[in-house]
Design a protein around this motif. Sequence first.
Motif, PDB file in Angstrom:
ATOM      1  N   VAL A  20      38.538  33.772  40.801  1.00 41.44           N
ATOM      2  CA  VAL A  20      37.792  32.954  41.931  1.00 41.44           C
ATOM      3  C   VAL A  20      37.638  31.519  41.684  1.00 41.44           C
ATOM      4  O   VAL A  20      37.894  30.639  42.676  1.00 41.44           O
ATOM      5  CB  VAL A  20      36.419  33.691  42.075  1.00 41.44           C
ATOM      6  N   LYS A  21      37.236  31.214  40.353  1.00 43.33           N
ATOM      7  CA  LYS A  21      37.135  29.740  40.342  1.00 43.33           C
ATOM      8  C   LYS A  21      38.470  28.983  40.220  1.00 43.33           C
ATOM      9  O   LYS A  21      38.440  27.944  40.918  1.00 43.33           O
ATOM     10  CB  LYS A  21      36.450  29.592  38.905  1.00 43.33           C
ATOM     11  N   ALA A  22      39.535  29.729  39.827  1.00 42.39           N
ATOM     12  CA  ALA A  22      40.987  29.123  39.685  1.00 42.39           C
ATOM     13  C   ALA A  22      41.382  28.830  41.224  1.00 42.39           C
ATOM     14  O   ALA A  22      41.894  27.954  41.612  1.00 42.39           O
ATOM     15  CB  ALA A  22      41.766  29.840  38.872  1.00 42.39           C
ATOM     16  N   LEU A  23      41.174  29.843  41.995  1.00 47.17           N
ATOM     17  CA  LEU A  23      41.536  29.767  43.583  1.00 47.17           C
ATOM     18  C   LEU A  23      40.835  28.692  44.069  1.00 47.17           C
ATOM     19  O   LEU A  23      41.300  28.041  45.061  1.00 47.17           O
ATOM     20  CB  LEU A  23      41.421  31.218  44.020  1.00 47.17           C
ATOM     21  N   ARG A  24      39.546  28.558  43.906  1.00 49.70           N
ATOM     22  CA  ARG A  24      38.696  27.824  44.844  1.00 49.70           C
ATOM     23  C   ARG A  24      38.988  26.120  44.387  1.00 49.70           C
ATOM     24  O   ARG A  24      38.968  25.337  45.055  1.00 49.70           O
ATOM     25  CB  ARG A  24      37.080  28.143  44.495  1.00 49.70           C
ATOM     26  N   SER A  89      35.435  40.480  48.419  1.00 46.96           N
ATOM     27  CA  SER A  89      34.299  40.311  49.674  1.00 46.96           C
ATOM     28  C   SER A  89      34.798  39.090  50.783  1.00 46.96           C
ATOM     29  O   SER A  89      35.144  38.308  49.985  1.00 46.96           O
ATOM     30  CB  SER A  89      32.918  40.299  49.162  1.00 46.96           C
ATOM     31  N   PRO A  90      34.259  39.319  51.970  1.00 46.70           N
ATOM     32  CA  PRO A  90      34.377  38.099  52.602  1.00 46.70           C
ATOM     33  C   PRO A  90      33.956  36.969  52.322  1.00 46.70           C
ATOM     34  O   PRO A  90      34.142  35.837  52.341  1.00 46.70           O
ATOM     35  CB  PRO A  90      34.005  38.616  54.150  1.00 46.70           C
ATOM     36  N   ASP A  91      32.586  37.153  51.660  1.00 46.14           N
ATOM     37  CA  ASP A  91      31.887  36.070  50.995  1.00 46.14           C
ATOM     38  C   ASP A  91      32.441  35.296  50.048  1.00 46.14           C
ATOM     39  O   ASP A  91      32.611  34.067  49.983  1.00 46.14           O
ATOM     40  CB  ASP A  91      30.326  36.395  50.517  1.00 46.14           C
ATOM     41  N   ILE A  92      33.085  36.224  48.835  1.00 49.28           N
ATOM     42  CA  ILE A  92      33.856  35.269  47.972  1.00 49.28           C
ATOM     43  C   ILE A  92      35.231  34.724  48.582  1.00 49.28           C
ATOM     44  O   ILE A  92      35.637  33.746  48.067  1.00 49.28           O
ATOM     45  CB  ILE A  92      34.271  36.338  46.921  1.00 49.28           C
ATOM     46  N   LEU A  93      35.650  35.388  49.514  1.00 48.64           N
ATOM     47  CA  LEU A  93      36.904  34.657  50.345  1.00 48.64           C
ATOM     48  C   LEU A  93      36.584  33.450  50.902  1.00 48.64           C
ATOM     49  O   LEU A  93      37.284  32.489  51.000  1.00 48.64           O
ATOM     50  CB  LEU A  93      37.574  35.600  51.067  1.00 48.64           C
ATOM     51  N   SER A  94      35.316  33.417  51.391  1.00 45.11           N
ATOM     52  CA  SER A  94      34.775  32.156  52.011  1.00 45.11           C
ATOM     53  C   SER A  94      34.572  31.161  50.887  1.00 45.11           C
ATOM     54  O   SER A  94      34.685  29.907  51.322  1.00 45.11           O
ATOM     55  CB  SER A  94      33.517  32.326  52.725  1.00 45.11           C
ATOM     56  N   LYS A  95      34.185  31.548  49.898  1.00 47.29           N
ATOM     57  CA  LYS A  95      34.128  30.681  48.809  1.00 47.29           C
ATOM     58  C   LYS A  95      35.536  29.863  48.207  1.00 47.29           C
ATOM     59  O   LYS A  95      35.487  28.816  47.936  1.00 47.29           O
ATOM     60  CB  LYS A  95      33.157  31.207  47.755  1.00 47.29           C
ATOM     61  N   THR A  97      38.104  29.816  50.073  1.00 51.67           N
ATOM     62  CA  THR A  97      39.094  28.721  51.038  1.00 51.67           C
ATOM     63  C   THR A  97      37.876  27.593  51.599  1.00 51.67           C
ATOM     64  O   THR A  97      38.674  26.851  52.408  1.00 51.67           O
ATOM     65  CB  THR A  97      39.206  29.728  52.374  1.00 51.67           C
ATOM     66  N   GLY A  98      36.590  27.843  51.445  1.00 52.03           N
ATOM     67  CA  GLY A  98      35.775  26.584  51.916  1.00 52.03           C
ATOM     68  C   GLY A  98      35.522  26.758  53.435  1.00 52.03           C
ATOM     69  O   GLY A  98      34.999  25.893  54.062  1.00 52.03           O
ATOM     70  N   LYS A  99      35.716  27.796  54.122  1.00 56.25           N
ATOM     71  CA  LYS A  99      35.405  28.056  55.330  1.00 56.25           C
ATOM     72  C   LYS A  99      34.512  29.167  55.578  1.00 56.25           C
ATOM     73  O   LYS A  99      34.568  30.327  54.983  1.00 56.25           O
ATOM     74  CB  LYS A  99      36.829  28.495  56.251  1.00 56.25           C
ATOM     75  N   ASP A 100      33.450  28.893  56.351  1.00 59.27           N
ATOM     76  CA  ASP A 100      32.287  29.731  56.698  1.00 59.27           C
ATOM     77  C   ASP A 100      32.488  31.040  57.300  1.00 59.27           C
ATOM     78  O   ASP A 100      32.316  32.255  56.781  1.00 59.27           O
ATOM     79  CB  ASP A 100      31.348  29.081  57.736  1.00 59.27           C
ATOM     80  N   ASN A 101      33.797  31.131  58.134  1.00 56.05           N
ATOM     81  CA  ASN A 101      34.258  32.417  58.784  1.00 56.05           C
ATOM     82  C   ASN A 101      35.660  32.439  58.414  1.00 56.05           C
ATOM     83  O   ASN A 101      36.403  32.060  59.377  1.00 56.05           O
ATOM     84  CB  ASN A 101      34.069  32.250  60.208  1.00 56.05           C
ATOM     85  N   PRO A 102      35.927  32.620  57.099  1.00 52.78           N
ATOM     86  CA  PRO A 102      37.537  33.106  56.712  1.00 52.78           C
ATOM     87  C   PRO A 102      38.241  34.048  57.293  1.00 52.78           C
ATOM     88  O   PRO A 102      37.526  34.926  57.861  1.00 52.78           O
ATOM     89  CB  PRO A 102      37.249  33.094  55.333  1.00 52.78           C
ATOM     90  N   GLN A 103      39.549  33.579  57.307  1.00 54.12           N
ATOM     91  CA  GLN A 103      40.468  34.691  57.991  1.00 54.12           C
ATOM     92  C   GLN A 103      40.492  35.967  57.008  1.00 54.12           C
ATOM     93  O   GLN A 103      39.873  35.781  55.989  1.00 54.12           O
ATOM     94  CB  GLN A 103      41.852  34.071  58.100  1.00 54.12           C
ATOM     95  N   ALA A 104      40.943  37.107  57.180  1.00 52.83           N
ATOM     96  CA  ALA A 104      40.616  38.017  56.634  1.00 52.83           C
ATOM     97  C   ALA A 104      41.857  38.064  55.116  1.00 52.83           C
ATOM     98  O   ALA A 104      41.724  39.137  54.257  1.00 52.83           O
ATOM     99  CB  ALA A 104      41.135  39.437  57.217  1.00 52.83           C
TER     100      ALA A 104
END
Length: 275
Positions: A20-24, A89-95, A97-104
């Motif tokens: 997650v850290k590497a992707l972020r 999870s959507p919350d981790i995907l949000s982290k 991409t940096g988008k509050d409502n990320p795509q799936a």
Amino acid sequence: MAPSDTHPRRLITGFSNPTVKALRALREKKHRKAAGKFLAEGLRLLTDARECGHLPEVLVLATGRDPHPLLAELEAAVAAAGGEVIETSPDILSKITGKDNPQAVAGVFAEFDTTLASLNRSRADIWLVAQALRDPGNLGTMLRTGDAIGAGGLILIDDCADPFSVEAVRASMGAVFTQAIARAEWSEFESWLRDGTGQLVAASLREAQPYRGAPYAAPCFVMVGNESRGLPEEYEMACDLRVTMPMKGRADSLNAAVAAAVLGYEVLAGLKQRD
């Protein structure tokens, strides 16, 4: 689509997971440059990428998403190519991409070759050129414009925004995968351009003629400048053709990406009339 036995999804549930850290980190230019990779999000954008021959090396799926046949096909293609499929999870995907409502869904792609040598100028009659374009949204919009007018690609001159930033990729609406992209300093670009055929055109007030009906010639390189300063005089005077677009109201200039679109469509029309 359920994950196969040979290519199972990897489930990530923690925000502190190293992946997650590497992707972020790919949201930052220095990390993108070091890794040679960039992020893109959204099923439509990733599907466009696949249709253009670009598969993500890593596919990240949000839990609880709605099933979709295109997503199933994308996951199967990534797995078949040896890529990694991650579910989180959507919350981790949000982290990430940096988008509050990320795509799936999001994907990690290898950056493309952005040298001038990678370009084939005979690929298209129109090319877009941007000098010191600083806004990633404008850059993405220019890529989208290039796709719309059938341009070969976008050449970024001097210190431009990163075309592989999340913001630019998002604004391109998938055109980052359809348009060739090159980055160069002005002297390098000018030398490359003059080493072959190509007409350099810019919107200008210096010894310019009306943009309607101007003598455009293919391959035509349409150049726009920085959002606030425009093109340096030296660059304008190096153009083969300088054209002016009328300003009917109080504004004295157009947005850089809008100017590229207006001029690009006029060039397209002019070249068709000459055929």
